[in-house]
Design an enzyme around this catalytic site. Structure first.
Site, PDB file in Angstrom:
ATOM      1  N   LYS A   1       0.870  -1.184   0.000  1.00 40.09           N
ATOM      2  CA  LYS A   1       0.000   0.000   0.000  1.00 40.09           C
ATOM      3  C   LYS A   1       0.907   1.235   0.000  1.00 40.09           C
ATOM      4  CE  LYS A   1      -1.421   2.955   2.550  1.00 40.09           C
ATOM      5  NZ  LYS A   1      -1.295   4.176   1.716  1.00 40.09           N
TER       6      LYS A   1
ATOM      7  N   GLU B   1      10.146   1.423  10.313  1.00 39.52           N
ATOM      8  CA  GLU B   1      11.112   2.478   9.976  1.00 39.52           C
ATOM      9  C   GLU B   1      10.382   3.794  10.208  1.00 39.52           C
ATOM     10  OE1 GLU B   1      14.200   2.009   9.176  1.00 39.52           O
ATOM     11  OE2 GLU B   1      14.234  -0.136   8.790  1.00 39.52           O
TER      12      GLU B   1
ATOM     13  N   CYS C   1      13.604  11.294   6.696  1.00 39.13           N
ATOM     14  CA  CYS C   1      13.700  10.869   8.098  1.00 39.13           C
ATOM     15  C   CYS C   1      15.123  11.058   8.609  1.00 39.13           C
ATOM     16  CB  CYS C   1      13.290   9.414   8.223  1.00 39.13           C
ATOM     17  SG  CYS C   1      14.185   8.365   7.075  1.00 39.13           S
TER      18      CYS C   1
ATOM     19  N   GLU D   1      10.032  16.410  14.187  1.00 41.26           N
ATOM     20  CA  GLU D   1      10.563  16.330  12.829  1.00 41.26           C
ATOM     21  C   GLU D   1      10.098  17.558  12.063  1.00 41.26           C
ATOM     22  OE1 GLU D   1       9.140  12.545  11.219  1.00 41.26           O
ATOM     23  OE2 GLU D   1      11.155  12.318  10.441  1.00 41.26           O
TER      24      GLU D   1
HETATM   25  P1  NAP Z   1       2.589   8.624   7.596  1.00 40.85           P
HETATM   26  O1  NAP Z   1       1.562   9.676   7.631  1.00 40.85           O
HETATM   27  O2  NAP Z   1       2.855   7.841   8.824  1.00 40.85           O
HETATM   28  O3  NAP Z   1       2.169   7.660   6.403  1.00 40.85           O
HETATM   29  C1  NAP Z   1       2.975   6.578   6.000  1.00 40.85           C
HETATM   30  C2  NAP Z   1       2.093   5.542   5.326  1.00 40.85           C
HETATM   31  O4  NAP Z   1       1.163   5.041   6.282  1.00 40.85           O
HETATM   32  C3  NAP Z   1       1.270   6.076   4.161  1.00 40.85           C
HETATM   33  O5  NAP Z   1       1.176   5.075   3.184  1.00 40.85           O
HETATM   34  C4  NAP Z   1      -0.073   6.332   4.829  1.00 40.85           C
HETATM   35  O6  NAP Z   1      -1.166   6.314   3.950  1.00 40.85           O
HETATM   36  C5  NAP Z   1      -0.148   5.152   5.777  1.00 40.85           C
HETATM   37  N1  NAP Z   1      -1.081   5.330   6.877  1.00 40.85           N
HETATM   38  C6  NAP Z   1      -1.456   6.468   7.491  1.00 40.85           C
HETATM   39  N2  NAP Z   1      -2.342   6.190   8.471  1.00 40.85           N
HETATM   40  C7  NAP Z   1      -2.529   4.842   8.468  1.00 40.85           C
HETATM   41  C8  NAP Z   1      -3.327   3.940   9.230  1.00 40.85           C
HETATM   42  N3  NAP Z   1      -4.118   4.361  10.209  1.00 40.85           N
HETATM   43  N4  NAP Z   1      -3.273   2.628   8.933  1.00 40.85           N
HETATM   44  C9  NAP Z   1      -2.480   2.170   7.947  1.00 40.85           C
HETATM   45  N5  NAP Z   1      -1.704   2.976   7.192  1.00 40.85           N
HETATM   46  C10 NAP Z   1      -1.721   4.291   7.447  1.00 40.85           C
HETATM   47  O7  NAP Z   1       4.000   9.202   7.132  1.00 40.85           O
HETATM   48  P2  NAP Z   1       4.320  10.108   5.878  1.00 40.85           P
HETATM   49  O8  NAP Z   1       3.889  11.495   6.176  1.00 40.85           O
HETATM   50  O9  NAP Z   1       3.826   9.464   4.616  1.00 40.85           O
HETATM   51  O10 NAP Z   1       5.900  10.011   5.813  1.00 40.85           O
HETATM   52  C11 NAP Z   1       6.717  10.796   6.576  1.00 40.85           C
HETATM   53  C12 NAP Z   1       7.203  10.020   7.790  1.00 40.85           C
HETATM   54  O11 NAP Z   1       7.900   8.852   7.374  1.00 40.85           O
HETATM   55  C13 NAP Z   1       8.198  10.809   8.599  1.00 40.85           C
HETATM   56  O12 NAP Z   1       7.919  10.667   9.955  1.00 40.85           O
HETATM   57  C14 NAP Z   1       9.529  10.144   8.251  1.00 40.85           C
HETATM   58  O13 NAP Z   1      10.513  10.292   9.232  1.00 40.85           O
HETATM   59  C15 NAP Z   1       9.127   8.738   8.079  1.00 40.85           C
HETATM   60  N6  NAP Z   1      10.120   8.030   7.289  1.00 40.85           N
HETATM   61  C16 NAP Z   1      10.920   7.131   7.930  1.00 40.85           C
HETATM   62  C17 NAP Z   1      11.889   6.456   7.210  1.00 40.85           C
HETATM   63  C18 NAP Z   1      12.787   5.460   7.882  1.00 40.85           C
HETATM   64  O14 NAP Z   1      13.370   4.658   7.179  1.00 40.85           O
HETATM   65  N7  NAP Z   1      12.932   5.473   9.195  1.00 40.85           N
HETATM   66  C19 NAP Z   1      12.042   6.680   5.841  1.00 40.85           C
HETATM   67  C20 NAP Z   1      11.213   7.608   5.232  1.00 40.85           C
HETATM   68  C21 NAP Z   1      10.240   8.266   5.979  1.00 40.85           C
HETATM   69  P3  NAP Z   1      -1.715   7.688   3.320  1.00 40.85           P
HETATM   70  O15 NAP Z   1      -0.756   8.025   2.262  1.00 40.85           O
HETATM   71  O16 NAP Z   1      -3.046   7.365   2.806  1.00 40.85           O
HETATM   72  O17 NAP Z   1      -1.742   8.683   4.434  1.00 40.85           O
END
Ligand code: NAP
Length: 498
Positions: free
Chosen positions: A191, A267, A301, A398
């Site tokens: 997804k 992650e 991140c 962040e």
């Molecule tokens: P996010 O809001 O947590 O969303 C990540 C994914 O989760 C998206 O596909 C999102 O879908 C989905 N999602 C959201 N709510 C959900 C739920 N209740 N149930 C299942 N899936 C759900 O994060 P983001 O804004 O896309 O990405 C930024 C974050 O990713 C930052 O915190 C960054 O640090 C972190 N990140 C971490 C790494 C690492 O390797 N540690 C790498 C890259 C990014 P939708 O698109 O529909 O919202």
């Protein structure tokens, strides 16, 4: 070969978008959503729709898991070499279509084309790395210490896995999970983020063309993430959840996964400190800070979120960093002059601006930027904040934007204390000429990754991941494949005893 040229025109953009699959990939077939639902993918540099694609329903999610479960046993039995060669062909195909993948990421995510090309190379490398690891999955055999039995330890694929990925690295975040899962013999449901699903659709098409059997990878982009993935996480046939995204969502998914005692890789968010000591090579430190701060427009991140500089060089370092950041051209990512594209959407931009405003209210000095760029798209000026007081809100969250908060410190001990003063523990960077200090920091900083005299650590051959609330599990390196393997022990009777 790529459809588009290295310097893409608007006609190239249209041709690339027109060539993409727009459905859900379930059991090898691209199909519309079961209720006919769709959503628009937006260009963050204009706010205009790029393409309308299918939006999966919970029934589509269930069909995707059925397909993954159905494909699991035959897939686990394939020869490692066969899986390796699919990955290797996929590496060649992604590399050959580098211009297409780069343009697509720039269109849906906003980063400059040069950065997108960097992500294509990085993301593709996981395919090559894990194609090479496939044939090295091995167990061990031993005689029990008392000599009365034999111990066989074998590695088995974990089984059907669910991958949920973020929008900031649309290709690499997918290949970091998909490549080791293919290598290990797992089937998958992916997804992708609703903001940037197009790269995943093109990648899935490339994998099918590379010979990935039907049902091994299923893709269910949706605007209803929780409603579609929740039932899959609750389904006892799912064996693994790998998530990259925010700590907030990750925490909730871990709780959901606990119901099935599901294996998880998480992650999550970061809040990286970047330490510059008086004895650092300042040219290197500024280069490193630019990379760690502005790579991906700060939407990473691994972004340096807190720049901690020792008092003796704080003024000079801040001046040089400000100069370099001021020279960055803000433009749509397809513009060859662009050094910084738009943020991904309006709410991200508002959040960044709000953190900057509150830092200034808390006593920080605005040395550069601090403004929303007027006009179409979600652009934000590169921003430098100096004299940020410890305890300012911007240091605990962040930022996810092109904002560099600089904090001054006096001693190594204070720097370590400030660096560790966060719930996150993904990565830290430090610049010093003192090797002993570098080694002390490598031991004292509470992180999964540490960059010494470098502003970038990501490497497909190295284990990427965090500690504390930055997550659990590792992607890449020889460790990455372990996330998709179970250890099975077989006890065998003493062959000499009849
Ligand atoms: P996010 O809001 O947590 O969303 C990540 C994914 O989760 C998206 O596909 C999102 O879908 C989905 N999602 C959201 N709510 C959900 C739920 N209740 N149930 C299942 N899936 C759900 O994060 P983001 O804004 O896309 O990405 C930024 C974050 O990713 C930052 O915190 C960054 O640090 C972190 N990140 C971490 C790494 C690492 O390797 N540690 C790498 C890259 C990014 P939708 O698109 O529909 O919202």
């Amino acid at each position: 070969m790529s459809i588009v040229s290295a310097n893409p025109t608007p006609a190239d953009e249209r041709a690339l978008l027109a060539s993409l699959p727009t459905g859900l990939l379930i059991d090898g077939v691209w199909r519309p959503a079961s209720d006919g639902g769709t959503f628009d993918v937006i260009d963050p540099s204009t706010g205009d729709a790029l393409l309308t694609i299918a939006s999966a329903t919970p029934a589509d999610g269930a069909a995707a898991l059925d397909a993954a479960v159905g494909a699991q046993r035959p897939w686990a039995r394939t020869a490692p070499r066969e899986r390796a060669e699919i990955l290797r062909r996929a590496f060649d195909a992604v590399t050959a279509r580098s211009d297409d993948f780069a343009l697509l990421m720039t269109l849906e995510m906003g980063k400059p084309l040069a950065e997108s090309r960097g992500e294509v190379a990085y993301g593709a490398e996981f395919l090559r790395w894990f194609s090479e690891e496939t044939a090295r999955i091995a167990g061990r055999f031993a005689m029990a210490p008392d000599g009365n039995s034999r111990l066989l330890v074998m590695k088995r694929p974990v089984g059907p896995s669910l991958f949920i990925t973020p929008w900031n690295f649309p290709l690499a975040m997918a290949t970091r999970k998909i490549a080791p899962a293919i290598a290990a013999g797992c089937t998958m449901v992916l997804k992708p983020a609703a903001l940037t699903p197009l790269t995943a659709l093109l990648f899935a098409q490339v994998l099918s063309e590379a010979g990935l059997p039907d049902g091994v990878l299923n893709v269910i982009q949706t605007t209803r993430a929780g409603a579609v993935t929740g039932p899959l996480i609750a389904d006892s046939r799912l064996r693994k959840l790998s998530f990259t995204g925010s700590t907030e969502v990750g925490r909730r998914l871990i709780a959901d996964a606990a119901q099935q005692v599901l294996r998880v890789s998480m992650e999550l968010g970061g809040n990286a400190p970047l330490l510059v000591f008086d004895d650092a090579d300042l040219d290197k430190a500024v280069d490193g800070a630019m990379l760690a701060k502005l790579r991906n427009g700060g939407e990473a991140c691994t972004a340096a979120n807190r720049i901690l500089v020792q008092r003796g060089v704080a003024g000079e370092f801040s001046r040089r960093l400000t100069e370099r950041m001021a020279a960055h051209t803000i433009a749509r990512g397809t513009d060859p002059a662009s050094k910084i594209g738009p943020l991904v959407d309006e709410s991200t931009r508002q959040k960044v601006h709000e953190l900057v405003t509150s830092a200034v209210a808390e006593g920080a000095t605005l040395a550069l930027g601090g403004r929303v760029v007027q006009g179409a798209g979600y652009f934000y000026e590169p921003t430098v904040l100096t004299d940020v007081p410890a305890g300012a809100r911007i240091l605990s969250q962040e930022i996810f934007g092109p904002v560099a908060p600089i904090v001054t410190f006096d001693t190594e001990e204070e720097a370590v204390r400030l660096a560790n003063d966060t719930e996150f523990g993904l990565v830290a960077y430090a610049f010093t000429r003192d090797l002993n200090r570098g080694l002390r920091l490598a031991e004292e900083l509470e992180v999964g990754m540490f960059g010494l005299n470098t502003g970038i650590v990501s490497n497909p051959a190295a284990p990427f991941g965090g500690v504390k609330q930055s997550g659990t599990g590792r992607e890449g390196g020889i460790e990455g494949i372990e996330e998709y393997l179970e250890t099975r022990y077989v006890g065998i009777a003493d062959p000499y005893r009849e």
